[in-house]
Structure formats: C-alpha cells, structure tokens
Design a protein around this motif. Sequence first.
Motif, PDB file in Angstrom:
ATOM      1  N   ALA A  16       0.840  -1.201   0.000  1.00  0.00           N
ATOM      2  CA  ALA A  16       0.000   0.000   0.000  1.00  0.00           C
ATOM      3  C   ALA A  16       0.876   1.252   0.000  1.00  0.00           C
ATOM      4  O   ALA A  16       0.611   2.216  -0.732  1.00  0.00           O
ATOM      5  N   ALA A  17       1.946   1.233   0.794  1.00  0.00           N
ATOM      6  CA  ALA A  17       2.853   2.376   0.859  1.00  0.00           C
ATOM      7  C   ALA A  17       3.547   2.574  -0.488  1.00  0.00           C
ATOM      8  O   ALA A  17       3.681   3.701  -0.977  1.00  0.00           O
ATOM      9  N   ILE A  18       3.983   1.478  -1.088  1.00  0.00           N
ATOM     10  CA  ILE A  18       4.630   1.559  -2.408  1.00  0.00           C
ATOM     11  C   ILE A  18       3.629   2.098  -3.437  1.00  0.00           C
ATOM     12  O   ILE A  18       3.975   2.934  -4.280  1.00  0.00           O
ATOM     13  N   GLY A  19       2.387   1.672  -3.341  1.00  0.00           N
ATOM     14  CA  GLY A  19       1.343   2.175  -4.247  1.00  0.00           C
ATOM     15  C   GLY A  19       1.145   3.675  -4.090  1.00  0.00           C
ATOM     16  O   GLY A  19       1.008   4.403  -5.084  1.00  0.00           O
ATOM     17  N   GLU A  22       4.183   5.416  -5.615  1.00  0.00           N
ATOM     18  CA  GLU A  22       4.070   5.399  -7.076  1.00  0.00           C
ATOM     19  C   GLU A  22       3.039   6.429  -7.547  1.00  0.00           C
ATOM     20  O   GLU A  22       3.255   7.141  -8.526  1.00  0.00           O
ATOM     21  N   GLY A  23       1.918   6.500  -6.839  1.00  0.00           N
ATOM     22  CA  GLY A  23       0.887   7.495  -7.188  1.00  0.00           C
ATOM     23  C   GLY A  23       1.412   8.910  -7.056  1.00  0.00           C
ATOM     24  O   GLY A  23       1.157   9.767  -7.907  1.00  0.00           O
ATOM     25  N   ALA A  24       2.159   9.164  -5.968  1.00  0.00           N
ATOM     26  CA  ALA A  24       2.729  10.500  -5.763  1.00  0.00           C
ATOM     27  C   ALA A  24       3.741  10.839  -6.854  1.00  0.00           C
ATOM     28  O   ALA A  24       3.775  11.959  -7.362  1.00  0.00           O
ATOM     29  N   LEU A  29       5.100  13.813 -11.752  1.00  0.00           N
ATOM     30  CA  LEU A  29       5.505  13.842 -13.157  1.00  0.00           C
ATOM     31  C   LEU A  29       4.438  14.526 -14.013  1.00  0.00           C
ATOM     32  O   LEU A  29       4.757  15.284 -14.936  1.00  0.00           O
ATOM     33  N   GLU A  30       3.185  14.269 -13.698  1.00  0.00           N
ATOM     34  CA  GLU A  30       2.101  14.911 -14.436  1.00  0.00           C
ATOM     35  C   GLU A  30       2.127  16.421 -14.221  1.00  0.00           C
ATOM     36  O   GLU A  30       1.985  17.189 -15.163  1.00  0.00           O
TER      37      GLU A  30
END
Length: 93
Positions: A16-19, A22-24, A29-30
């Motif tokens: 969950a933390a890795i997810g 990755e989302g952050a 980047l966006e």
Amino acid sequence: MAGETVLDDALARLEAAIGRVEGAVDQRLEHAGKIADLESELQQLGTDRSRLAQALDAAEARSGRIEEANQDVSRRLVSAMETIRGVLERNSH
C-alpha cells in the motif's frame, strides 16, 4: 501461522505504501509536464505580445501619416474651393 499473518499484514502495508509512493511520483511527473506546458505557453504569449506591440506601433505610425495626408488634402480642397469661388465671383460681375 500467527507469524504469517503478521508478515502478510506487513507486506500488505508495504504494498500500500509503495502504491502511494508510485501514485505520488506519477502525480508529480504529471504536474511537471503541466508546468512545462504552461512555461511554453507563457513564452509563446510573450512572443505574441512582442509581435502585436510591433504591429500596433506600425499601425500608429501609419495612422499618423494618414492623419497628416488628410489634413494636407483638406487644406488643398479649401484652397481649391476658394480659388473656384473667386473665379465664379469675377465671372459673375
């Protein structure tokens, strides 16, 4: 089995933390892409502004020349009308 449950819970929290990381990262980047797009658009607006300022300066200069020509034509017309009026008056007597 209790060890496996603790390990499974820890792995789930890690995933969950890795997810979230990755989302952050994806979000960052966006945003960076959007910032680059905005900077490019701002640069284009600056270029357009300079071009429009030059065009306005040229139009104002042309307008000034037209104004001067208009005044010259007006003076010449008044002079021509006075000359015609004088000729008509001389010929009417």
